[in-house]
Design an enzyme around this catalytic site. Structure first.
Site, PDB file in Angstrom:
ATOM      1  CE  LYS A 131     -10.258  29.963  18.361  1.00 15.08           C
ATOM      2  NZ  LYS A 131     -10.312  30.484  16.991  1.00 15.08           N
ATOM      3  NE  ARG A 136     -15.758  26.867  16.209  1.00 11.59           N
ATOM      4  CZ  ARG A 136     -14.490  26.492  16.216  1.00 11.59           C
ATOM      5  NH1 ARG A 136     -13.974  25.934  17.269  1.00 11.59           N
ATOM      6  NH2 ARG A 136     -13.739  26.696  15.164  1.00 11.59           N
ATOM      7  NE  ARG A 150      -4.526  27.624  10.020  1.00 11.99           N
ATOM      8  CZ  ARG A 150      -5.370  27.839  11.015  1.00 11.99           C
ATOM      9  NH1 ARG A 150      -5.063  28.663  12.001  1.00 11.99           N
ATOM     10  NH2 ARG A 150      -6.543  27.234  11.042  1.00 11.99           N
ATOM     11  NE  ARG A 156      -7.357  23.344  10.744  1.00 15.51           N
ATOM     12  CZ  ARG A 156      -7.980  24.044  11.685  1.00 15.51           C
ATOM     13  NH1 ARG A 156      -7.294  24.481  12.729  1.00 15.51           N
ATOM     14  NH2 ARG A 156      -9.254  24.314  11.593  1.00 15.51           N
ATOM     15  NE  ARG A 211     -12.159  26.879   9.833  1.00 16.01           N
ATOM     16  CZ  ARG A 211     -10.843  26.874   9.632  1.00 16.01           C
ATOM     17  NH1 ARG A 211     -10.349  26.713   8.425  1.00 16.01           N
ATOM     18  NH2 ARG A 211     -10.031  27.016  10.647  1.00 16.01           N
TER      19      ARG A 211
END
Ligand code: AMP
Length: 225
Positions: free
Chosen positions: A21, A96, A135, A169, A180
């Site tokens: 996203k 969400r 990532r 992160r 998540r």
């Protein structure tokens, strides 16, 4: 700034963590002058600045759970308040929950904006865990990298700005990613029918190559050539 439509578009990018996203929103910003409103980015900025909101949400975010609907809807409302009505918006990571979806309706109505499309990035969850845990980004310019799929061309140096520091992160660990995803399945996926009922949902294959995903999004939004 390129202007490809008469009325500014308001769209939601929906998909589990790691679906791309943020990456796709950044491209729409660069190509079409839209504005990305990412509640995740806003919350991370609040945590970094140690604001009262940041202090409240830090542990929740690190656990991969959702912060309260009131907090995120207030952030979105404030941002829209400050935005020119001529600027299109990409909602990234918001709404969400069903509660947030209803709040967004109210916020948009208040600003005389209409929701044009909800783009759902369809992805394979197991592949996402690998995508997310690998990532990292340049600490200076934010360019995205991956341990397996996209290392900097010269080891330890950002391709884009030449900086030598990178960051990850804190919620990109496997355990937190699984939480998540579970939050997404339980609370976010169920909001799709709200938008399906309005006939504004478009599904895009989020597992394709990044450029192909961008092209598909532009097609469903009626953008580009
Ligand atoms: P993201 O960058 O979108 O993956 O968000 C990172 C974290 O911020 C999430 O795991 C949540 O803890 C929190 N968060 C971001 N957006 C929302 C939202 N719309 N509602 C609740 N929590 C959110």
């Amino acid at each position: 700034m390129p202007q490809f439509w008469v009325e500014p578009m308001n769209i939601i990018l929906l998909g589990p963590p790691g679906a791309g996203k943020g990456t796709q929103a950044t491209r729409l910003v660069e190509r079409y002058g839209m504005r990305q409103l990412s509640t995740g980015d806003m919350l991370r900025a609040a945590v970094k600045a140690e604001t009262p909101t940041g202090l409240k949400v830090k542990a929740i975010m690190e656990a991969g759970e959702l912060v309260s609907d009131e907090i995120v809807s207030a952030l979105i409302s404030d941002e829209l308040e400050a935005l020119s009505p001529q600027t299109g918006v990409i909602f990234d990571g918001y709404p969400r929950t069903a509660e947030q979806a209803h709040s967004l309706d109210d916020i948009l109505a208040k600003h005389r904006r209409k929701l044009d499309r909800v783009v759902e990035l369809a992805v394979d969850e197991d592949a996402l865990v690998e995508r997310i845990t690998g990532r990292f980004t340049c600490a200076k310019c934010g360019e995205g990298y991956h341990d397996v799929h996209k290392l900097p061309r010269s080891a330890g140096v950002c391709d884009k700005c030449g900086n030598g520091e990178f960051k990850r992160r804190p919620d990109d660990t496997e355990e937190t990613v699984r939480t998540r995803m579970a939050e997404y399945r339980a609370k976010t996926a169920p909001i799709l029918p709200i938008y399906e009922g309005r006939g504004i949902v478009e599904r895009v294959d989020g597992m394709a190559d990044i450029d192909e995903v961008s092209a598909s999004i532009e097609t469903v939004l009626g953008l580009g050539s």
